[in-house]
Design a protein around this motif. Structure first.
Motif, mmCIF file in Angstrom:
data_model
loop_
_atom_site.group_PDB
_atom_site.id
_atom_site.type_symbol
_atom_site.label_atom_id
_atom_site.label_comp_id
_atom_site.label_asym_id
_atom_site.label_seq_id
_atom_site.Cartn_x
_atom_site.Cartn_y
_atom_site.Cartn_z
ATOM 1 N N MET A 255 5.669 0.603 -1.734
ATOM 2 C CA MET A 255 3.929 0.906 -1.354
ATOM 3 C C MET A 255 3.904 1.850 -0.340
ATOM 4 O O MET A 255 5.040 2.370 0.202
ATOM 5 C CB MET A 255 3.571 -0.466 -0.938
ATOM 6 C CG MET A 255 3.817 -1.764 -1.864
ATOM 7 S SD MET A 255 3.117 -3.367 -1.331
ATOM 8 C CE MET A 255 1.382 -2.952 -1.436
ATOM 9 N N ALA A 256 2.855 2.305 -0.171
ATOM 10 C CA ALA A 256 2.438 3.515 0.522
ATOM 11 C C ALA A 256 1.111 3.153 1.428
ATOM 12 O O ALA A 256 0.225 2.905 0.647
ATOM 13 C CB ALA A 256 2.646 4.796 -0.036
ATOM 14 N N VAL A 257 1.255 3.653 2.821
ATOM 15 C CA VAL A 257 -0.111 3.596 3.279
ATOM 16 C C VAL A 257 -0.942 5.074 3.209
ATOM 17 O O VAL A 257 -0.275 6.182 3.305
ATOM 18 C CB VAL A 257 0.014 3.453 5.001
ATOM 19 C CG1 VAL A 257 -1.358 3.597 5.555
ATOM 20 C CG2 VAL A 257 0.544 2.094 5.093
ATOM 21 N N PRO A 258 -2.086 5.108 2.698
ATOM 22 C CA PRO A 258 -2.645 6.346 2.570
ATOM 23 C C PRO A 258 -3.229 7.156 3.625
ATOM 24 O O PRO A 258 -3.794 6.616 4.482
ATOM 25 C CB PRO A 258 -3.899 6.027 1.597
ATOM 26 C CG PRO A 258 -4.080 4.691 1.856
ATOM 27 C CD PRO A 258 -2.863 4.135 2.149
ATOM 28 N N PHE A 259 -2.854 8.359 3.826
ATOM 29 C CA PHE A 259 -2.938 9.324 4.985
ATOM 30 C C PHE A 259 -3.556 10.687 4.501
ATOM 31 O O PHE A 259 -2.809 11.375 4.764
ATOM 32 C CB PHE A 259 -2.145 9.277 6.200
ATOM 33 C CG PHE A 259 -1.959 8.045 6.768
ATOM 34 C CD1 PHE A 259 -3.081 7.796 7.988
ATOM 35 C CD2 PHE A 259 -0.822 7.248 6.749
ATOM 36 C CE1 PHE A 259 -2.750 6.585 8.873
ATOM 37 C CE2 PHE A 259 -0.736 6.203 7.591
ATOM 38 C CZ PHE A 259 -1.686 5.899 8.408
#
Length: 420
Positions: A255-259
């Motif tokens: 998973m990834a945190v969107p920036f």
């Protein structure tokens, strides 16, 4: 010799990340059987066809008796040796073909068999929002019953560890060096705190300084012992993407945190999202994904979980939420030292300088507040040439107002005790 000696012998000979499934397959997965077959029965190389000529040579040259010295060293340093036949060996890690023959551990070994463990990884130089996101995510996952695992480095790693500790739970750090190495001294106090409240883990022997290829091999352990990896902020060449690639190879969730607004600083994270990795907008997203994929008794909060921008707006240096005081999302050696020494913030104060101290020393002393500072940080804050800065630091040490911490950072002291 005990069984652990044969595992040490095997890892010393072949090195980390060897394909032990292939090497030990014909020998019932037992390094003792391999040793007896190779060296005691003296079978020719042709009969040990799973070994390359180089592996065959290294195994024959490695001294089994020398492993006793390493065991004594570990005993003196309170370091446990965890091998694949140990009940404390991480079960997910054992599924890898390149599982470690020996893990050196300090702390609570029971954590290594946690049912749900998640790796939180990212850049060593994150923006503030990414540090806060990593810490808040780690805290929320910890409260949900997840073991947060990271690499013990600066930046996102430290924020994740601090977030988990701050939520009152343990955390696991997987090092790219040996336990007790001098590498990354600025995080030494945090690693000690993790060992006290969680567990510190390494594939390399105690005191081993990192070398070429150490960190990618470490990253396979991060991905291999966890059921999911969350990338908080990463460029396209970041080590975090190496961890994510391993996780995908091991069929684990990524998973990834969107920036998106960070450009190249988070391009690696954005590429993961574009490739189909689930986005993490709130801690709830990770918990829900784990429930859907792995089941288990994770505590999904019933109340609304705010998005990252809302979380950031709530956060501050001294904020208390849900009765829990939060770290400032950077490794804080002063806070860690205070916890270890049993010193509470209410008992600390910055002593007054004596008369006769130079103007340069006063300028430097004024830079200290809640956190220890490195030479580089002091130079930026005081805006002094290095020669004058070093002279001022020496003067402050001589008058008894400053001390050097074990990680070579500076902080004020009172009555011979470091306060933070």
């Amino acid at each position: 010799m005990k069984q652990v000696n044969y595992w040490i012998w095997l890892q010393r000979a072949l090195g980390p990340a060897a394909d032990l499934d292939r090497v030990l397959g014909p020998f019932d997965g037992n390094p003792r059987t391999l040793y007896e077959t190779l060296l005691e029965e003296r079978r020719p190389e042709a009969e040990c066809s799973v070994l390359t000529p180089n592996q065959y040579r290294k195994l024959k040259e490695e001294d089994l008796a020398a492993t006793q010295d390493l065991r004594r060293t570990c005993l003196l340093q309170d370091i446990e040796l965890v091998t694949p036949d140990s009940p404390d060996y991480p079960p997910l890690l054992r599924q890898l073909r390149t599982y470690p023959a020996v893990l050196y551990a300090k702390g609570d070994l029971r954590l290594l068999t946690a049912e749900t463990a998640v790796a939180i990884v990212g850049t060593r130089n994150p923006v503030r929002r990414a540090r806060e996101a990593a810490a808040e995510l780690a805290g929320a996952l910890t409260k949900a019953g997840v073991l947060v695992v990271s690499g013990g480095a600066l930046g996102v790693d430290s924020a994740a560890h601090c977030g988990a500790l701050n939520a009152g739970g343990p955390t696991a750090a997987v090092l790219g060096s040996g336990i007790g190495a001098k590498y990354l001294g600025t995080n030494a106090v945090l690693r000690e705190l993790i060992a006290e409240r969680g567990v510190v883990l390494a594939e390399y022997e105690p005191g081993t300084e990192p070398g070429p290829g150490f960190f990618p091999k470490r990253n396979r352990i991060l991905a291999g012992m966890t059921c999911a990896t969350v990338v908080v902020e990463s460029g396209v060449k970041g080590g975090s993407l190496v961890t994510a690639k391993y996780a995908m190879e091991f069929n684990r969730t990524v998973m990834a945190v969107p920036f998106a607004d960070l450009g190249s600083a988070a391009r690696g994270s954005e590429e993961l999202l574009q490739a189909g990795a689930p986005a993490v907008h709130t801690p709830y997203d990770v918990v829900a994904e784990l429930q859907d994929s792995f089941g288990g008794g994770l505590a999904i909060p019933e109340e609304h979980t705010p998005a990252w921008d809302e979380l950031v707006a709530l956060l501050g240096t001294d904020i208390t939420k849900d009765g829990v005081k939060h770290f400032s999302f950077e490794p804080d050696p002063a806070a860690c030292s205070a916890i270890q020494a049993g010193v509470t913030p209410e008992t600390t104060r910055k002593p007054e300088l004596p008369d006769g101290v130079s103007a340069a020393a006063r300028t430097v002393y004024a830079c200290f507040d809640r956190h220890p500072l490195s030479i580089e940080q002091l130079q930026r804050a005081a805006d002094l040439p290095v020669s004058r800065l070093l002279g001022a630091l020496s003067e402050l040490e001589l008058v008894g107002c400053l001390t050097i911490l074990p990680d070579r950072n500076y902080y004020f002291k009172q009555d011979g005790t470091i306060h933070g």
